[in-house]
Design an enzyme around this catalytic site. Structure first.
Site, PDB file in Angstrom:
ATOM      1  N   GLU A   1      -2.584  -5.044  -3.267  1.00 17.66           N
ATOM      2  CA  GLU A   1      -2.719  -5.697  -4.845  1.00 17.66           C
ATOM      3  C   GLU A   1      -2.734  -4.400  -6.062  1.00 17.66           C
ATOM      4  OE1 GLU A   1      -5.669  -6.412  -0.659  1.00 17.66           O
ATOM      5  OE2 GLU A   1      -4.664  -5.134  -1.932  1.00 17.66           O
TER       6      GLU A   1
ATOM      7  N   ASN B   1       1.122  -1.205   0.062  1.00 19.07           N
ATOM      8  CA  ASN B   1      -0.056   0.238   0.108  1.00 19.07           C
ATOM      9  C   ASN B   1       1.058   1.477  -0.100  1.00 19.07           C
ATOM     10  OD1 ASN B   1      -1.645   2.551   1.235  1.00 19.07           O
ATOM     11  ND2 ASN B   1      -3.922   0.954   1.398  1.00 19.07           N
TER      12      ASN B   1
ATOM     13  N   CYS C   1      -9.848  -3.680  -5.074  1.00 17.59           N
ATOM     14  CA  CYS C   1      -8.934  -4.933  -5.079  1.00 17.59           C
ATOM     15  C   CYS C   1     -10.059  -5.659  -5.678  1.00 17.59           C
ATOM     16  CB  CYS C   1      -8.103  -5.268  -4.249  1.00 17.59           C
ATOM     17  SG  CYS C   1      -6.569  -3.641  -3.527  1.00 17.59           S
TER      18      CYS C   1
ATOM     19  N   HIS D   1      -3.334   0.429  -3.520  1.00 14.49           N
ATOM     20  CA  HIS D   1      -3.743  -0.194  -2.817  1.00 14.49           C
ATOM     21  C   HIS D   1      -2.459  -1.343  -2.323  1.00 14.49           C
ATOM     22  CE1 HIS D   1      -8.126   0.275  -0.586  1.00 14.49           C
ATOM     23  NE2 HIS D   1      -7.355   1.289  -0.679  1.00 14.49           N
TER      24      HIS D   1
ATOM     25  N   CYS E   1     -10.252  -5.482  -0.816  1.00 17.57           N
ATOM     26  CA  CYS E   1     -11.864  -4.396  -0.861  1.00 17.57           C
ATOM     27  C   CYS E   1     -11.576  -4.622  -1.925  1.00 17.57           C
ATOM     28  CB  CYS E   1     -10.829  -2.527  -0.567  1.00 17.57           C
ATOM     29  SG  CYS E   1     -10.102  -2.559  -2.119  1.00 17.57           S
TER      30      CYS E   1
ATOM     31  N   SER F   1      -7.406  -8.778   3.882  1.00 20.86           N
ATOM     32  CA  SER F   1      -9.019  -9.239   2.371  1.00 20.86           C
ATOM     33  C   SER F   1      -8.759  -8.356   1.834  1.00 20.86           C
ATOM     34  CB  SER F   1     -10.275  -9.361   3.193  1.00 20.86           C
ATOM     35  OG  SER F   1     -11.519 -10.010   3.560  1.00 20.86           O
TER      36      SER F   1
END
Length: 145
Positions: free
Chosen positions: A52, A39, A82, A50, A79, A77
């Protein structure tokens, strides 16, 4: 520990060391990391970087076949944004470090045929729990609250 999740955790730690949010990710194809990121919203003044998204960006332009044969490892996890990228590129499997501090769009991914595996890694949980308690405003900004 899985060395690929270890690489995602290292990315998260790097992000934290840079003054950012500790979420890391790696994109893996045939057992090899082809994209890694963390991030960087704070560091780059970005609205979308982010962990990912940074890993996908750093993987570069790839054929759809590569994405469809890849696994995304992420410390948290994913969002909505992503998860949308995961679906857009047809990534078939996501391995998540933890979802105790934040549950993203795992159900959406699962319902769209993505294999989702949550490890509940204690280091991921501790890293995010500490960050959220120390930086609630920044965390809420990151997840759109």
């Amino acid at each position: 520990m899985d060395t690929l999740m270890e690489a995602a955790i290292e990315e998260a730690q790097q992000g934290l060391a840079e003054g950012g949010i500790p979420i890391g990710s790696v994109l893996v194809h045939q057992g090899k990391i082809i994209g890694r990121g963390h991030n960087r919203r704070v560091q780059k003044g970005s609205s979308i970087l982010h962990g990912e998204m940074d890993a996908l960006e750093n993987a570069g332009r790839l054929s759809s076949n590569i994405f469809k044969e890849s696994i995304l490892y992420t410390t948290l996890s994913p969002c909505s944004m992503c998860s949308g990228a995961i679906l857009l590129y047809g990534i078939p499997k996501v391995i998540i470090g933890e979802n105790k501090t934040f549950i993203g769009e795992e159900e959406l991914l699962f319902n769209r045929g993505v294999e989702v595996d949550v490890l509940q890694d204690k280091r991921c949980i501790q890293m995010m729990s500490k960050f959220i308690s120390q930086n609630p405003n920044l965390w809420n900004e990151d997840i759109g609250k």
